[in-house]
Design a protein around this motif. Structure first.
Motif, PDB file in Angstrom:
ATOM      1  N   ARG A  45      66.450  22.054  32.383  1.00  0.00           N
ATOM      2  CA  ARG A  45      66.575  23.100  33.395  1.00  0.00           C
ATOM      3  C   ARG A  45      65.409  23.010  34.363  1.00  0.00           C
ATOM      4  N   VAL A  46      65.710  23.266  35.574  1.00  0.00           N
ATOM      5  CA  VAL A  46      64.689  23.254  36.609  1.00  0.00           C
ATOM      6  C   VAL A  46      63.948  24.579  36.548  1.00  0.00           C
ATOM      7  N   LYS A  47      62.636  24.483  36.469  1.00  0.00           N
ATOM      8  CA  LYS A  47      61.827  25.695  36.451  1.00  0.00           C
ATOM      9  C   LYS A  47      61.770  26.249  37.866  1.00  0.00           C
ATOM     10  N   GLU A  48      62.051  27.519  37.957  1.00  0.00           N
ATOM     11  CA  GLU A  48      62.039  28.150  39.267  1.00  0.00           C
ATOM     12  C   GLU A  48      60.604  28.372  39.715  1.00  0.00           C
ATOM     13  N   ASN A  49      60.344  28.030  40.925  1.00  0.00           N
ATOM     14  CA  ASN A  49      59.028  28.288  41.498  1.00  0.00           C
ATOM     15  C   ASN A  49      59.090  29.634  42.201  1.00  0.00           C
ATOM     16  N   LYS A  50      58.657  30.630  41.497  1.00  0.00           N
ATOM     17  CA  LYS A  50      58.666  31.964  42.075  1.00  0.00           C
ATOM     18  C   LYS A  50      57.431  32.104  42.951  1.00  0.00           C
ATOM     19  N   GLN A  51      57.663  32.506  44.148  1.00  0.00           N
ATOM     20  CA  GLN A  51      56.545  32.700  45.049  1.00  0.00           C
ATOM     21  C   GLN A  51      55.902  34.037  44.744  1.00  0.00           C
ATOM     22  N   THR A  52      54.609  33.981  44.652  1.00  0.00           N
ATOM     23  CA  THR A  52      53.894  35.214  44.365  1.00  0.00           C
ATOM     24  C   THR A  52      53.703  35.999  45.648  1.00  0.00           C
ATOM     25  N   LEU A  53      53.744  37.280  45.494  1.00  0.00           N
ATOM     26  CA  LEU A  53      53.599  38.150  46.650  1.00  0.00           C
ATOM     27  C   LEU A  53      52.201  38.737  46.747  1.00  0.00           C
ATOM     28  N   THR A  54      51.259  38.165  46.014  1.00  0.00           N
ATOM     29  CA  THR A  54      49.904  38.690  46.074  1.00  0.00           C
ATOM     30  C   THR A  54      49.252  38.227  47.369  1.00  0.00           C
ATOM     31  N   GLN A  55      48.561  39.113  47.979  1.00  0.00           N
ATOM     32  CA  GLN A  55      47.900  38.783  49.226  1.00  0.00           C
ATOM     33  C   GLN A  55      46.536  38.185  48.950  1.00  0.00           C
ATOM     34  N   THR A  56      46.041  37.462  49.898  1.00  0.00           N
ATOM     35  CA  THR A  56      44.704  36.881  49.758  1.00  0.00           C
ATOM     36  C   THR A  56      43.710  37.789  50.470  1.00  0.00           C
ATOM     37  N   VAL A  57      42.542  37.879  49.887  1.00  0.00           N
ATOM     38  CA  VAL A  57      41.493  38.759  50.394  1.00  0.00           C
ATOM     39  C   VAL A  57      40.258  37.916  50.680  1.00  0.00           C
ATOM     40  N   THR A  58      39.650  38.133  51.832  1.00  0.00           N
ATOM     41  CA  THR A  58      38.391  37.478  52.180  1.00  0.00           C
ATOM     42  C   THR A  58      37.361  38.561  52.478  1.00  0.00           C
ATOM     43  N   PRO A  59      36.516  38.893  51.493  1.00  0.00           N
ATOM     44  CA  PRO A  59      35.489  39.916  51.731  1.00  0.00           C
ATOM     45  C   PRO A  59      34.445  39.423  52.733  1.00  0.00           C
ATOM     46  N   LEU A  60      34.027  40.312  53.615  1.00  0.00           N
ATOM     47  CA  LEU A  60      33.014  39.989  54.610  1.00  0.00           C
ATOM     48  C   LEU A  60      31.763  40.820  54.323  1.00  0.00           C
ATOM     49  N   PHE A  61      30.726  40.138  53.834  1.00  0.00           N
ATOM     50  CA  PHE A  61      29.445  40.807  53.555  1.00  0.00           C
ATOM     51  C   PHE A  61      28.514  40.602  54.744  1.00  0.00           C
ATOM     52  N   HIS A  62      27.730  41.625  55.012  1.00  0.00           N
ATOM     53  CA  HIS A  62      26.718  41.534  56.060  1.00  0.00           C
ATOM     54  C   HIS A  62      25.462  42.258  55.585  1.00  0.00           C
ATOM     55  N   ILE A  81      27.812  45.529  43.841  1.00  0.00           N
ATOM     56  CA  ILE A  81      28.516  44.445  44.537  1.00  0.00           C
ATOM     57  C   ILE A  81      29.667  43.922  43.686  1.00  0.00           C
ATOM     58  N   ALA A  82      29.414  43.701  42.408  1.00  0.00           N
ATOM     59  CA  ALA A  82      30.473  43.183  41.527  1.00  0.00           C
ATOM     60  C   ALA A  82      31.603  44.192  41.376  1.00  0.00           C
ATOM     61  N   ILE A  83      31.268  45.473  41.348  1.00  0.00           N
ATOM     62  CA  ILE A  83      32.299  46.514  41.225  1.00  0.00           C
ATOM     63  C   ILE A  83      33.192  46.511  42.464  1.00  0.00           C
ATOM     64  N   ASN A  84      32.587  46.389  43.626  1.00  0.00           N
ATOM     65  CA  ASN A  84      33.373  46.343  44.860  1.00  0.00           C
ATOM     66  C   ASN A  84      34.216  45.079  44.953  1.00  0.00           C
ATOM     67  N   LEU A  85      33.695  43.969  44.455  1.00  0.00           N
ATOM     68  CA  LEU A  85      34.496  42.743  44.416  1.00  0.00           C
ATOM     69  C   LEU A  85      35.677  42.897  43.470  1.00  0.00           C
ATOM     70  N   ALA A  86      35.463  43.571  42.343  1.00  0.00           N
ATOM     71  CA  ALA A  86      36.564  43.795  41.403  1.00  0.00           C
ATOM     72  C   ALA A  86      37.640  44.674  42.030  1.00  0.00           C
ATOM     73  N   ARG A  87      37.223  45.661  42.793  1.00  0.00           N
ATOM     74  CA  ARG A  87      38.190  46.532  43.477  1.00  0.00           C
ATOM     75  C   ARG A  87      39.018  45.721  44.476  1.00  0.00           C
ATOM     76  N   LEU A  88      38.373  44.845  45.224  1.00  0.00           N
ATOM     77  CA  LEU A  88      39.100  44.001  46.168  1.00  0.00           C
ATOM     78  C   LEU A  88      39.982  42.985  45.450  1.00  0.00           C
ATOM     79  N   ASP A  89      39.491  42.484  44.334  1.00  0.00           N
ATOM     80  CA  ASP A  89      40.253  41.499  43.561  1.00  0.00           C
ATOM     81  C   ASP A  89      41.511  42.123  42.967  1.00  0.00           C
ATOM     82  N   ALA A  90      41.482  43.414  42.696  1.00  0.00           N
ATOM     83  CA  ALA A  90      42.675  44.087  42.165  1.00  0.00           C
ATOM     84  C   ALA A  90      43.755  44.192  43.233  1.00  0.00           C
ATOM     85  N   ASN A  91      43.363  44.194  44.495  1.00  0.00           N
ATOM     86  CA  ASN A  91      44.333  44.295  45.590  1.00  0.00           C
ATOM     87  C   ASN A  91      44.894  42.942  46.007  1.00  0.00           C
ATOM     88  N   GLY A  92      44.249  41.869  45.651  1.00  0.00           N
ATOM     89  CA  GLY A  92      44.713  40.537  46.023  1.00  0.00           C
ATOM     90  C   GLY A  92      43.757  39.482  45.510  1.00  0.00           C
TER      91      GLY A  92
END
Length: 131
Positions: A45-62, A81-92
């Motif tokens: 059987r051919v394995k279906e390549n399901k496209q993920t709908l997760t968005q990509t996130v690029t945090p901008l630090f200044h 900083i790590a907590i905020n990265l985890a929050r962004l990582d949960a969104n995408g």
């Protein structure tokens, strides 16, 4: 009238030997029967390549000239900083991180920020300087 002495004869048939023979035959057929599992065709059987709908996130630090850390133009605590990265990582998915620092900021703040980022994710980090 003559009296006839009628003797009734009850004929009885003993079924025990016949049952013994039936059970012996049954046991014989069960023992000599080979139970084979039916073979089925293997399907590739051919394995279906399901496209993920997760968005990509690029945090901008200044880092500002007075060493405040900004994430996407919002001030954050340098200890969270790590907590905020985890929050962004949960969104995408974090694919890359951009870090810019003012020329007036200290080196220690930049190193602390980079250590916190690398402690959380292995996403590539691009460095730049603020004009």
């Amino acid at each position: 009238m003559a009296k006839q002495n009628a003797h009734t004869q009850n004929a009885e048939v003993d079924m025990n030997p016949m049952l013994d023979i039936v059970f012996i035959l049954l046991i014989f057929f069960i023992v000599t029967t080979s139970f084979n599992q039916p073979t089925a065709l293997d399907l590739n059987r051919v394995k279906e390549n399901k496209q993920t709908l997760t968005q990509t996130v690029t945090p901008l630090f200044h880092i500002t000239k007075d060493n405040r850390v900004m994430l996407n133009n919002k001030q954050i605590d340098s200890q969270s900083i790590a907590i905020n990265l985890a929050r962004l990582d949960a969104n995408g998915d974090i694919t890359a991180i951009s870090v810019t620092a003012d020329k007036e900021s200290t080196h220690n703040t930049l190193v602390h920020l980079l250590n916190e980022i690398k402690g959380y994710t292995s996403a590539p980090v691009s460095l730049g300087s603020a004009l």
